[in-house]
Design a protein around this motif. Structure first.
Motif, PDB file in Angstrom:
ATOM      1  N   ASP A 111      69.468  -2.799 -54.718  1.00 61.23           N
ATOM      2  CA  ASP A 111      69.088  -2.851 -55.979  1.00 61.23           C
ATOM      3  C   ASP A 111      67.488  -3.817 -55.847  1.00 61.23           C
ATOM      4  O   ASP A 111      66.564  -3.452 -56.631  1.00 61.23           O
ATOM      5  CB  ASP A 111      69.970  -3.854 -57.198  1.00 61.23           C
ATOM      6  N   ALA A 112      67.513  -4.598 -55.097  1.00 61.91           N
ATOM      7  CA  ALA A 112      66.309  -5.484 -54.646  1.00 61.91           C
ATOM      8  C   ALA A 112      65.202  -4.434 -54.214  1.00 61.91           C
ATOM      9  O   ALA A 112      63.905  -4.376 -54.761  1.00 61.91           O
ATOM     10  CB  ALA A 112      66.496  -6.621 -53.958  1.00 61.91           C
ATOM     11  N   ALA A 113      65.603  -3.701 -53.176  1.00 63.88           N
ATOM     12  CA  ALA A 113      64.489  -3.007 -52.494  1.00 63.88           C
ATOM     13  C   ALA A 113      64.174  -1.846 -53.338  1.00 63.88           C
ATOM     14  O   ALA A 113      62.911  -1.489 -53.634  1.00 63.88           O
ATOM     15  CB  ALA A 113      65.420  -2.123 -51.468  1.00 63.88           C
ATOM     16  N   ALA A 114      64.949  -1.354 -54.379  1.00 64.02           N
ATOM     17  CA  ALA A 114      64.591  -0.342 -55.193  1.00 64.02           C
ATOM     18  C   ALA A 114      63.668  -0.539 -56.441  1.00 64.02           C
ATOM     19  O   ALA A 114      63.200   0.158 -57.097  1.00 64.02           O
ATOM     20  CB  ALA A 114      65.854   0.272 -56.054  1.00 64.02           C
ATOM     21  N   THR A 115      63.543  -1.920 -56.687  1.00 61.75           N
ATOM     22  CA  THR A 115      62.270  -2.484 -57.585  1.00 61.75           C
ATOM     23  C   THR A 115      61.029  -2.461 -57.269  1.00 61.75           C
ATOM     24  O   THR A 115      59.995  -2.805 -57.897  1.00 61.75           O
ATOM     25  CB  THR A 115      62.776  -3.729 -58.034  1.00 61.75           C
ATOM     26  N   VAL A 116      60.950  -2.446 -55.624  1.00 62.16           N
ATOM     27  CA  VAL A 116      59.617  -2.390 -55.155  1.00 62.16           C
ATOM     28  C   VAL A 116      58.552  -0.982 -55.600  1.00 62.16           C
ATOM     29  O   VAL A 116      59.376  -0.003 -55.455  1.00 62.16           O
ATOM     30  CB  VAL A 116      59.880  -2.586 -53.619  1.00 62.16           C
ATOM     31  N   THR A 164      51.960  -1.481 -46.704  1.00 59.07           N
ATOM     32  CA  THR A 164      52.026  -2.453 -48.155  1.00 59.07           C
ATOM     33  C   THR A 164      53.460  -2.458 -48.472  1.00 59.07           C
ATOM     34  O   THR A 164      54.062  -3.363 -48.868  1.00 59.07           O
ATOM     35  CB  THR A 164      51.186  -2.086 -49.229  1.00 59.07           C
ATOM     36  N   ILE A 165      54.021  -1.215 -48.438  1.00 57.77           N
ATOM     37  CA  ILE A 165      55.509  -1.025 -48.837  1.00 57.77           C
ATOM     38  C   ILE A 165      56.386  -1.868 -48.084  1.00 57.77           C
ATOM     39  O   ILE A 165      57.272  -2.538 -48.534  1.00 57.77           O
ATOM     40  CB  ILE A 165      55.829   0.415 -49.142  1.00 57.77           C
ATOM     41  N   ARG A 166      56.180  -1.649 -46.936  1.00 60.51           N
ATOM     42  CA  ARG A 166      56.880  -2.434 -45.841  1.00 60.51           C
ATOM     43  C   ARG A 166      56.700  -3.832 -46.072  1.00 60.51           C
ATOM     44  O   ARG A 166      57.766  -4.730 -46.071  1.00 60.51           O
ATOM     45  CB  ARG A 166      56.257  -2.217 -44.622  1.00 60.51           C
ATOM     46  N   ASP A 167      55.623  -4.547 -46.392  1.00 60.45           N
ATOM     47  CA  ASP A 167      55.412  -5.835 -46.464  1.00 60.45           C
ATOM     48  C   ASP A 167      56.137  -6.359 -47.921  1.00 60.45           C
ATOM     49  O   ASP A 167      56.638  -7.427 -48.000  1.00 60.45           O
ATOM     50  CB  ASP A 167      53.938  -6.340 -46.416  1.00 60.45           C
ATOM     51  N   ASP A 168      55.935  -5.333 -48.862  1.00 60.92           N
ATOM     52  CA  ASP A 168      56.422  -5.909 -50.253  1.00 60.92           C
ATOM     53  C   ASP A 168      58.102  -5.822 -50.152  1.00 60.92           C
ATOM     54  O   ASP A 168      58.941  -6.644 -50.802  1.00 60.92           O
ATOM     55  CB  ASP A 168      55.911  -4.771 -51.319  1.00 60.92           C
ATOM     56  N   ARG A 226      60.446  -8.945 -51.067  1.00 65.01           N
ATOM     57  CA  ARG A 226      61.117  -8.848 -52.306  1.00 65.01           C
ATOM     58  C   ARG A 226      62.454  -9.126 -52.244  1.00 65.01           C
ATOM     59  O   ARG A 226      63.322  -9.681 -52.687  1.00 65.01           O
ATOM     60  CB  ARG A 226      61.125  -7.228 -52.839  1.00 65.01           C
ATOM     61  N   LEU A 227      63.068  -8.629 -50.624  1.00 62.12           N
ATOM     62  CA  LEU A 227      64.139  -9.057 -50.395  1.00 62.12           C
ATOM     63  C   LEU A 227      64.425 -10.495 -49.968  1.00 62.12           C
ATOM     64  O   LEU A 227      65.366 -11.243 -50.308  1.00 62.12           O
ATOM     65  CB  LEU A 227      64.696  -8.049 -49.099  1.00 62.12           C
ATOM     66  N   ALA A 228      63.441 -11.194 -49.445  1.00 62.30           N
ATOM     67  CA  ALA A 228      63.329 -12.629 -49.164  1.00 62.30           C
ATOM     68  C   ALA A 228      63.647 -13.479 -50.458  1.00 62.30           C
ATOM     69  O   ALA A 228      64.344 -14.371 -50.657  1.00 62.30           O
ATOM     70  CB  ALA A 228      62.308 -13.167 -48.517  1.00 62.30           C
ATOM     71  N   GLU A 229      62.802 -12.999 -51.688  1.00 57.78           N
ATOM     72  CA  GLU A 229      63.130 -13.330 -52.791  1.00 57.78           C
ATOM     73  C   GLU A 229      64.737 -13.452 -53.481  1.00 57.78           C
ATOM     74  O   GLU A 229      65.253 -14.349 -54.090  1.00 57.78           O
ATOM     75  CB  GLU A 229      62.488 -12.807 -53.929  1.00 57.78           C
ATOM     76  N   GLU A 230      65.650 -12.582 -52.884  1.00 55.73           N
ATOM     77  CA  GLU A 230      66.917 -12.477 -53.159  1.00 55.73           C
ATOM     78  C   GLU A 230      67.769 -13.188 -52.170  1.00 55.73           C
ATOM     79  O   GLU A 230      68.670 -12.946 -52.300  1.00 55.73           O
ATOM     80  CB  GLU A 230      67.098 -10.879 -53.396  1.00 55.73           C
ATOM     81  N   GLY A 231      67.107 -13.671 -51.349  1.00 52.23           N
ATOM     82  CA  GLY A 231      67.871 -14.489 -50.158  1.00 52.23           C
ATOM     83  C   GLY A 231      68.125 -13.505 -48.905  1.00 52.23           C
ATOM     84  O   GLY A 231      69.003 -14.005 -48.255  1.00 52.23           O
ATOM     85  N   THR A 235      48.972 -16.524 -43.769  1.00 57.88           N
ATOM     86  CA  THR A 235      50.315 -16.198 -42.942  1.00 57.88           C
ATOM     87  C   THR A 235      51.087 -14.998 -43.827  1.00 57.88           C
ATOM     88  O   THR A 235      52.129 -14.699 -43.356  1.00 57.88           O
ATOM     89  CB  THR A 235      51.386 -17.339 -42.909  1.00 57.88           C
ATOM     90  N   ASP A 236      50.451 -14.640 -44.981  1.00 60.75           N
ATOM     91  CA  ASP A 236      51.260 -13.881 -45.785  1.00 60.75           C
ATOM     92  C   ASP A 236      50.596 -12.524 -45.687  1.00 60.75           C
ATOM     93  O   ASP A 236      49.448 -12.294 -46.086  1.00 60.75           O
ATOM     94  CB  ASP A 236      51.318 -14.241 -47.352  1.00 60.75           C
ATOM     95  N   PRO A 237      51.131 -11.607 -44.855  1.00 60.36           N
ATOM     96  CA  PRO A 237      50.396 -10.112 -44.571  1.00 60.36           C
ATOM     97  C   PRO A 237      50.088  -9.378 -46.064  1.00 60.36           C
ATOM     98  O   PRO A 237      49.240  -8.614 -46.147  1.00 60.36           O
ATOM     99  CB  PRO A 237      51.391  -9.451 -43.777  1.00 60.36           C
ATOM    100  N   ALA A 238      50.995  -9.627 -47.038  1.00 57.58           N
ATOM    101  CA  ALA A 238      50.586  -8.936 -48.437  1.00 57.58           C
ATOM    102  C   ALA A 238      49.288  -9.123 -48.993  1.00 57.58           C
ATOM    103  O   ALA A 238      49.069  -8.694 -49.860  1.00 57.58           O
ATOM    104  CB  ALA A 238      52.022  -9.326 -49.444  1.00 57.58           C
ATOM    105  N   HIS A 239      48.633 -10.299 -48.668  1.00 51.17           N
ATOM    106  CA  HIS A 239      47.546 -10.620 -49.120  1.00 51.17           C
ATOM    107  C   HIS A 239      46.327  -9.951 -48.543  1.00 51.17           C
ATOM    108  O   HIS A 239      45.229  -9.608 -49.151  1.00 51.17           O
ATOM    109  CB  HIS A 239      47.016 -12.301 -48.639  1.00 51.17           C
TER     110      HIS A 239
END
Lengths: 158, 281
Positions: A5-10, A52-56, A60-65, B18-22
């Motif tokens: 669900d978290a990945a699907a919001t990117v 960019t999708i990879r980084d996002d 995003r997943l880190a935000e959900e732990g 350090t944040d690649p998304a920037h």
């Protein structure tokens, strides 16, 4: 929230009204021994949005732990515009981008006449004129409405 | 940058390095084959597979570079965008193919000093001298006018499309997948350039003169591409005949020789990477 669900919001950085799930770029999300493995596929071979999708996804997943995330690319089968969901098509139209028709199938014949697809203006519904088969992002063509005169993008069929 | 720095970096001070998304599309390029099973099926000749991937990757990279030279110089904005799009597709194909060649047969990658941060695909693209390249002279040929560019693109993408179609059944699943994806992209490239050839040939007296001249100059390119891939001759000639018919153009006399523009192309394309061999991009 589940990892899927978290990945699907990117969202796609070039078509931000679309989540990568609705675009058909998100292939799978698996949780194995505390690690999340996400598979994505590029729309076009050179699509610069993939990085960019990879980084996002990682953020995003880190935000959900989910701290241990691996994003891998899957090439087979290749992405097709048919993978854009109905919800994704509605979101495109709502934001002024014409969604794709059915992807071509069968033999790859040379087409020297203009493409036969009929594209309607997402704003007023009039049949639009093609400006160019290539647009500002790898997956779109450019059209212009003869009625309301608005230029707009059409997601190409592949 | 250090938070204690006294230097005013203006808007850059807000960036977290350090944040690649920037960085929008800017840095930390991941291996394009990251996470793809590197295994080569039993019975597949690794040396031959690497050579094939390299040859297809070189061809795509060289033509991509020539097309990208049109950026900001095309006849109109839409054409500029179209040429850049085609170049980007080919660059994507080249990255996948060069990376695959390096996985299959690491011996093809030029050796760089220990500790070099250059990934294999970049070592192949930027640190190989002309004799090691396996693309065609056609792909490396310096740009002429716009008519020359669309005729060359039509010839090259017609051949590449048929070659990739046949490779979709290759026993190496990675090459087969890259080929299947490439077929969809090449169809757009071929048809777009073909439509331009017809438009120019049926346009003004001047545009027709230039298109006819380009076709004549590129007759040896056609011969070269078919010599490289003789198995696709019938399929590609049928497509060329369709184009000539629609354009009301004669098939040019064969013969002549293409100049070798590869050294000049590489001198420019490789200059930045070679000037900064320890650079991280």
């Amino acid at each position: 929230m589940s990892a899927y669900d978290a990945a699907a919001t990117v969202t796609d950085p070039e078509l931000p009204m679309l989540t990568i799930a609705d675009l058909g770029v998100l292939r799978s999300v698996a949780e194995v021994d505390g690690r999340v493995e996400v598979a994505i596929t590029p729309t076009y071979s050179g699509c610069p949005a993939l990085a960019t999708i990879r980084d996002d996804l990682v953020r995003r997943l880190a935000e959900e732990g989910y701290d241990d995330v691996r994003v891998r690319v899957e090439l087979d089968p290749p992405w097709s515009s048919d993978r854009i969901t109905d919800r994704g098509r509605a979101a495109l139209a709502e934001h002024g981008i014409s969604p794709p028709g059915p992807a071509p199938a069968g033999p790859v014949v040379l087409t020297l006449a203009p493409p036969r697809r009929v594209v309607r203006c997402p704003r007023c519904g009039a049949v639009a004129d093609r400006t160019s088969e290539f647009g500002p992002s790898a997956c779109t063509a450019l059209y212009r409405c003869p009625e309301c005169l608005e230029p707009f993008q059409h997601v190409k069929e592949i | 940058m250090s938070p204690t720095s006294n230097v005013d970096h203006g808007p850059y001070d807000g960036l977290d390095a350090t944040d690649p998304a920037h960085w929008a599309f800017g840095t930390g390029f991941a291996d394009p084959l990251d996470g793809i099973d590197p295994h080569v099926p039993d019975g597949v000749d690794r040396v031959a597979l690497a050579a094939l991937c390299l040859r297809l990757g070189d061809e795509a990279l060289l033509l991509s570079h020539r097309l990208s030279e049109w950026c900001s110089r095309a006849p109109d904005l839409e054409t500029d965008v179209a040429l850049a799009n085609v170049a980007l597709d080919l660059l994507g194909q080249a990255r996948l193919l060069l990376a695959r060649a390096a996985v299959v047969e690491p011996g093809v990658v030029p050796e760089l000093p220990a500790g070099s941060p250059v990934p294999a695909e970049d070592a192949l693209a930027f640190f190989r001298d002309p004799p090691a390249w396996t693309g065609s002279r056609t792909a490396a040929l310096a740009n002429g006018d716009f008519g020359h560019t669309v005729v060359r693109l039509f010839l090259a993408s017609t051949v590449r499309l048929v070659v990739l179609q046949r490779l979709t059944g290759h026993p190496d699943p990675v090459l087969a997948a890259v080929a299947a994806k490439g077929v969809k992209e090449l169809t757009y490239h071929r048809d777009w350039s073909g439509r331009w050839v017809v438009t120019l040939a049926r346009g003004t007296r001047e545009s027709r003169r230039r298109t006819t001249a380009a076709l004549g100059q590129l007759a040896p390119a056609w011969a070269e591409l078919l010599d490289r891939d003789p198995a696709v001759r019938d399929d590609v000639e049928a497509v060329l005949d369709q184009l000539l018919d629609a354009s009301d153009l004669e098939r040019p006399d064969e013969g002549g020789e293409l100049p070798d523009d590869l050294p000049d192309l590489l001198a420019e394309m490789q200059s930045v990477a070679r000037a900064h061999p320890q650079g991280r991009w």
